[in-house]
Design an enzyme around this catalytic site. Sequence first.
Site, short mmCIF file in Angstrom:
data_model
loop_
_atom_site.label_atom_id
_atom_site.label_comp_id
_atom_site.label_asym_id
_atom_site.label_seq_id
_atom_site.Cartn_x
_atom_site.Cartn_y
_atom_site.Cartn_z
N ASP A 173 0.86 -1.19 0.00
CA ASP A 173 0.00 0.00 0.00
C ASP A 173 0.90 1.23 0.00
OD1 ASP A 173 -1.77 -2.13 0.62
OD2 ASP A 173 -3.11 -0.77 1.71
N LYS A 236 -6.92 3.24 -3.64
CA LYS A 236 -7.38 3.29 -2.26
C LYS A 236 -7.64 4.73 -1.86
CE LYS A 236 -5.55 2.08 2.37
NZ LYS A 236 -4.40 1.44 3.07
N LYS A 272 -10.29 0.09 -2.80
CA LYS A 272 -10.23 -0.07 -1.34
C LYS A 272 -10.58 1.24 -0.64
CE LYS A 272 -7.11 -1.22 2.50
NZ LYS A 272 -5.73 -1.65 2.88
#
Length: 336
Positions: A173, A236, A272
Amino acid sequence: LLASPSSLLVSPWSCCQSRDGARVAQWPAFPALPFRRSIAAALEMAHGVEAIAAEDRAASLAKRSLKKESKVWGLKLIISMMDLTTLEGKDTQGKVWALCQKAIRPDPSDRDIPHVAAVCVYPAMVPFVKQAVAGTGIHIASVATGFPSGQTFIDVKVSETRQAVAAGADEIDMVIDRGAFLSGNYQKVFDEIAEVKEACGPAHLKVILERGELANYDQVRKASLIAMFAGADFIKTSTGKVTTNATLPVTLVMLEAIRDFLHVTGKKIGMKPAGGIANAKLALAYLVLLYETMGGEWMTPDRFRFGASSLLNDVLMQLRKEKTGAYQSGDYFTLD
């Protein structure tokens, strides 16, 4: 532990079909162009977003009601989509080990509850997660690239990513350089994502936009497209470290960018939302939004994740209530 979503969507989620009877998430009949990394293509697709329309659409979908069977199935699916996360300076091996045990068996008294999708930690904790979840099917996610600010040298970002993957992370991430983005230096943002993607090797890359530091939906769409064209496997919303995190309208804007990217390239990108999703009712609203926008093919942990720290216990309490008819105190569940 969890039946294939595609096998259940016809019945449990038929209540999520548009009220006007229209089908959801219809793909175009024409063939997609071959995918190539291109910032020019990203900027060309970065048109403005109608803010009022996005907010009205998200609010409308959030009001959908679900029958009990659908709700229970959806709650279990939410658990299977969670990246159970701890990203604190006070994290210890013991805390991470306990989190991994909860990830494997969220409710030890109910074996029908699936395990979560991934455990997300800082790079130094990756070896302990790898040991704790070995053989369970749970992914090992690590933040990297100077999380949460992203304000460090590209060499450091690439090195940190490589070290996290070498330690056992199969998902990274990363955060974009918001300073560069807000200054209009989109090429730098694009190039850094591409370099980190190369450093990931076999690991999947989730690119965090930190939407709370972006001014509007137009910027969210533009950042989403830059990330996807640079090589992101997931996009995300947030780090969870700023005041404003995931919202339904922002997630809708990002999902529509994913859908448009799919139409043009044929490449499927995951989504996400993270930060601020603390209760089961809101998480179910995200599932309805996902289904209405992307269709049943995205109703899987391979295409959609929840960044979660406090969400899991509320979902477990709702499942216990659906099973027994009575709410269970949070004291009966371990702390995340």
